[in-house]
Design a protein around this motif. Structure first.
Motif, PDB file in Angstrom:
ATOM      1  N   PRO A 100       0.959  -1.365   0.008  1.00 18.54           N
ATOM      2  CA  PRO A 100       0.148  -0.058  -0.071  1.00 18.54           C
ATOM      3  C   PRO A 100       0.866   1.447   0.096  1.00 18.54           C
ATOM      4  O   PRO A 100       0.341   2.440  -0.412  1.00 18.54           O
ATOM      5  CB  PRO A 100      -0.870  -0.142   1.266  1.00 18.54           C
ATOM      6  CG  PRO A 100      -0.671  -1.631   1.466  1.00 18.54           C
ATOM      7  CD  PRO A 100       0.468  -2.033   1.097  1.00 18.54           C
ATOM      8  N   THR A 101       1.940   1.315   0.585  1.00 15.67           N
ATOM      9  CA  THR A 101       2.810   2.489   0.557  1.00 15.67           C
ATOM     10  C   THR A 101       3.647   2.855  -0.682  1.00 15.67           C
ATOM     11  O   THR A 101       3.418   4.093  -1.052  1.00 15.67           O
ATOM     12  CB  THR A 101       4.059   2.160   1.682  1.00 15.67           C
ATOM     13  OG1 THR A 101       3.301   1.815   2.756  1.00 15.67           O
ATOM     14  CG2 THR A 101       4.675   3.420   1.882  1.00 15.67           C
ATOM     15  N   SER A 102       4.064   2.015  -1.407  1.00  8.71           N
ATOM     16  CA  SER A 102       4.667   2.423  -2.495  1.00  8.71           C
ATOM     17  C   SER A 102       3.850   2.332  -3.887  1.00  8.71           C
ATOM     18  O   SER A 102       3.937   2.740  -4.925  1.00  8.71           O
ATOM     19  CB  SER A 102       5.774   1.360  -3.010  1.00  8.71           C
ATOM     20  OG  SER A 102       5.469  -0.083  -3.209  1.00  8.71           O
ATOM     21  N   GLY A 103       2.473   1.299  -3.689  1.00  6.31           N
ATOM     22  CA  GLY A 103       1.799   1.336  -4.888  1.00  6.31           C
ATOM     23  C   GLY A 103       2.024   0.039  -5.474  1.00  6.31           C
ATOM     24  O   GLY A 103       1.557  -0.521  -6.419  1.00  6.31           O
ATOM     25  N   ARG A 104       3.255  -0.577  -5.328  1.00  5.79           N
ATOM     26  CA  ARG A 104       3.831  -1.678  -6.176  1.00  5.79           C
ATOM     27  C   ARG A 104       3.066  -2.945  -5.919  1.00  5.79           C
ATOM     28  O   ARG A 104       2.547  -3.247  -4.743  1.00  5.79           O
ATOM     29  CB  ARG A 104       5.243  -2.104  -5.876  1.00  5.79           C
ATOM     30  CG  ARG A 104       6.372  -0.973  -6.224  1.00  5.79           C
ATOM     31  CD  ARG A 104       7.702  -1.606  -6.220  1.00  5.79           C
ATOM     32  NE  ARG A 104       8.701  -0.476  -6.554  1.00  5.79           N
ATOM     33  CZ  ARG A 104       9.296   0.402  -5.748  1.00  5.79           C
ATOM     34  NH1 ARG A 104       8.936   0.180  -4.280  1.00  5.79           N
ATOM     35  NH2 ARG A 104      10.151   1.151  -6.083  1.00  5.79           N
ATOM     36  N   THR A 105       2.759  -3.757  -7.172  1.00  5.72           N
ATOM     37  CA  THR A 105       1.954  -5.004  -6.742  1.00  5.72           C
ATOM     38  C   THR A 105       2.802  -6.290  -7.501  1.00  5.72           C
ATOM     39  O   THR A 105       3.616  -5.879  -8.346  1.00  5.72           O
ATOM     40  CB  THR A 105       0.508  -4.936  -7.477  1.00  5.72           C
ATOM     41  OG1 THR A 105       0.879  -4.812  -9.071  1.00  5.72           O
ATOM     42  CG2 THR A 105      -0.297  -3.670  -7.300  1.00  5.72           C
ATOM     43  N   LEU A 106       2.467  -7.274  -7.263  1.00  3.53           N
ATOM     44  CA  LEU A 106       3.293  -8.536  -7.861  1.00  3.53           C
ATOM     45  C   LEU A 106       1.994  -9.631  -7.747  1.00  3.53           C
ATOM     46  O   LEU A 106       1.599  -9.932  -6.694  1.00  3.53           O
ATOM     47  CB  LEU A 106       4.165  -9.011  -6.855  1.00  3.53           C
ATOM     48  CG  LEU A 106       5.014 -10.238  -7.225  1.00  3.53           C
ATOM     49  CD1 LEU A 106       5.409 -10.328  -8.503  1.00  3.53           C
ATOM     50  CD2 LEU A 106       6.049 -10.635  -6.405  1.00  3.53           C
ATOM     51  N   SER A 107       1.815  -9.830  -8.935  1.00  9.78           N
ATOM     52  CA  SER A 107       0.954 -10.908  -9.254  1.00  9.78           C
ATOM     53  C   SER A 107       1.761 -12.361  -9.985  1.00  9.78           C
ATOM     54  O   SER A 107       2.875 -12.016 -10.525  1.00  9.78           O
ATOM     55  CB  SER A 107      -0.242 -10.604 -10.400  1.00  9.78           C
ATOM     56  OG  SER A 107      -0.950  -9.723  -9.702  1.00  9.78           O
ATOM     57  N   VAL A 108       1.552 -13.581  -9.329  1.00  8.21           N
ATOM     58  CA  VAL A 108       1.909 -14.704  -9.941  1.00  8.21           C
ATOM     59  C   VAL A 108       1.170 -15.473 -10.732  1.00  8.21           C
ATOM     60  O   VAL A 108       0.035 -15.999 -10.198  1.00  8.21           O
ATOM     61  CB  VAL A 108       2.571 -15.445  -8.742  1.00  8.21           C
ATOM     62  CG1 VAL A 108       3.489 -16.668  -9.059  1.00  8.21           C
ATOM     63  CG2 VAL A 108       3.654 -14.693  -7.812  1.00  8.21           C
ATOM     64  N   VAL A 109       1.656 -15.880 -12.007  1.00  9.79           N
ATOM     65  CA  VAL A 109       0.898 -16.918 -12.798  1.00  9.79           C
ATOM     66  C   VAL A 109       1.904 -17.871 -12.886  1.00  9.79           C
ATOM     67  O   VAL A 109       3.185 -18.016 -13.049  1.00  9.79           O
ATOM     68  CB  VAL A 109       0.752 -16.455 -14.094  1.00  9.79           C
ATOM     69  CG1 VAL A 109       0.265 -17.406 -14.965  1.00  9.79           C
ATOM     70  CG2 VAL A 109      -0.158 -15.067 -13.985  1.00  9.79           C
ATOM     71  N   THR A 110       1.386 -19.265 -12.798  1.00  9.36           N
ATOM     72  CA  THR A 110       2.305 -20.587 -12.740  1.00  9.36           C
ATOM     73  C   THR A 110       1.580 -21.639 -13.389  1.00  9.36           C
ATOM     74  O   THR A 110       0.366 -21.703 -13.097  1.00  9.36           O
ATOM     75  CB  THR A 110       2.735 -20.658 -11.320  1.00  9.36           C
ATOM     76  OG1 THR A 110       3.725 -21.667 -11.538  1.00  9.36           O
ATOM     77  CG2 THR A 110       1.935 -21.197 -10.352  1.00  9.36           C
ATOM     78  N   THR A 111       2.114 -22.588 -13.760  1.00 12.38           N
ATOM     79  CA  THR A 111       1.498 -23.865 -14.099  1.00 12.38           C
ATOM     80  C   THR A 111       1.836 -25.099 -13.036  1.00 12.38           C
ATOM     81  O   THR A 111       1.640 -26.028 -13.031  1.00 12.38           O
ATOM     82  CB  THR A 111       2.521 -24.535 -15.399  1.00 12.38           C
ATOM     83  OG1 THR A 111       3.821 -24.562 -15.057  1.00 12.38           O
ATOM     84  CG2 THR A 111       2.194 -23.736 -16.549  1.00 12.38           C
TER      85      THR A 111
END
Length: 373
Positions: free
Chosen positions: A289-300
């Motif tokens: 929430p502080t930086s606004g950075r997001t990380l999503s993970v897609v995997t098999t």
């Protein structure tokens, strides 16, 4: 005519500059040696300015600089400034792990009536394949640049019997940086004898650039169950329901909401995804929430070991002289379930002779400009 030539000159220069800005860059420099073999540091940058560094020692992700909501770039993976530090014992920062990620009970499994004893490094159980892949000197097969991506292909040959595993295994790891600020990692392996393979990346992430701990960062994992474990963090063979418990991450919540209620004051569980085997799916979302950075993970892959750096105690000094303390980062190690070779009820990790193992994980970095703005 003179004015026309001057105008044309500046037009050409501006177009060249624009074209360069709109391109990927890939550089490769010698970083050190192991014996007589060269070790390289490879630098990739996309047109958005996202920048990653890789080395063929351990096929490690050394650096990943991504923007925040104000387009300020910071490194979001733990690691070291020098090759020498990676060559010393460490928590496998950024490393490629194999032949088999995580734990195998008592360092043994059986295939067709043959019992194989694995390297346990003097401990009770096999962990991360005995550290073979993470400390191996991988070959830089090639680098590539295309219109929408750039990358590096590493390869490594593991001999039959290496660390106790059967089969000559030719493995490959391809890192790809895309124009959409994704790091895509493809794991491949071919064997000439039936064996078990489960490869993963062991990066430690902190979306605030390691300025603070990860407890305020929010996570969601699409998994209703984890592998039930014993005191050695080895699966019992049963799956444990997590819905409506302190381990439940099916609804996005701060990592710190329940972290101190858990054993060892942190997460160290294998979450089993709600997905089809071998099918890619977005299964994890993390937000700072502080930086606004997001990380999503897609995997098999069928599961992820979610670990919150519970054992880090400040004794390891990382990049820029930063002491890495408890909860300074989290791991999202997508993989086959731990100890799968000893549990027929788990999705199979068997790779038959002549077959090719192939799994993918994609770390998608983004920005939510509405958060805490």
């Amino acid at each position: 005519m003179k004015l026309y030539c001057i105008t044309l000159f500046f037009l050409v220069i501006s177009r060249i500059g624009f074209a360069q800005k709109d391109q990927f860059t890939v550089t490769k420099n010698e970083w050190g040696k192991e014996g007589k073999e060269k070790i390289f540091l490879l630098d990739l940058q996309n047109p958005n300015g996202m920048h990653i560094q890789l080395t063929n020692y351990g096929a490690i992700l050394v650096r990943a600089e991504v923007p925040d909501r104000h387009n300020n770039f910071e490194d979001v993976v733990l690691g070291f400034d020098s090759l020498a530090q990676y060559q010393q014992p460490n928590p496998l920062f950024g490393a490629t792990v194999g032949r088999f990620a995580n734990r195998i009970r008592n360092g043994a499994f059986e295939i067709d009536g043959v019992l194989y004893h694995l390297d346990t490094k003097g401990g009770k159980h096999s962990i991360h394949g005995g550290g073979e892949f993470s400390s191996a000197l991988w070959k830089v097969e090639k680098t590539f640049k295309r219109k929408e991506e750039a990358g590096v292909v590493f390869s490594y040959f593991s001999k039959d019997g290496s660390h106790g595993f059967p089969g000559n295994v030719q493995s490959k790891v391809t890192y790809t940086l895309t124009k959409n600020n994704e790091i895509k990692i493809d794991f491949e392996a071919k064997t000439d004898k039936d064996t078990h393979i489960s490869m993963t990346n062991h990066s430690y992430f902190n979306l605030n650039g390691m300025k603070r701990s990860i407890v305020d960062q929010e996570i969601r994992i699409d998994a209703n169950t984890i592998t039930a474990i014993d005191k050695d963090i080895v699966p019992t063979g049963q799956l444990e329901e997590v819905r409506n418990t302190e381990k439940d991450l099916t609804v996005q919540k701060p990592i710190g909401e329940n972290i101190f209620k858990l054993a060892n004051n942190g997460y160290h569980f294998c979450y089993v995804f709600n997905k089809e085997i071998n099918k890619p799916k977005k299964v994890i979302e993390v937000v700072d929430p502080t930086s606004g950075r997001t990380l999503s993970v897609v995997t098999t892959q069928p599961s992820v070991q979610f670990y919150t750096g519970n054992s880090l105690d400040g004794s390891i000094i990382g990049k820029g002289g930063k002491a890495y303390g408890k909860h300074i980062a989290f791991c999202l190690e997508t993989q086959h379930l731990p100890d799968t070779p000893n549990h027929p009820n788990f999705p199979s990790s068997m790779v038959k002779a002549g077959e090719t193992y192939h799994e993918t994980v994609i770390y998608q970095f983004g920005v939510d400009k509405q958060l805490n703005n």
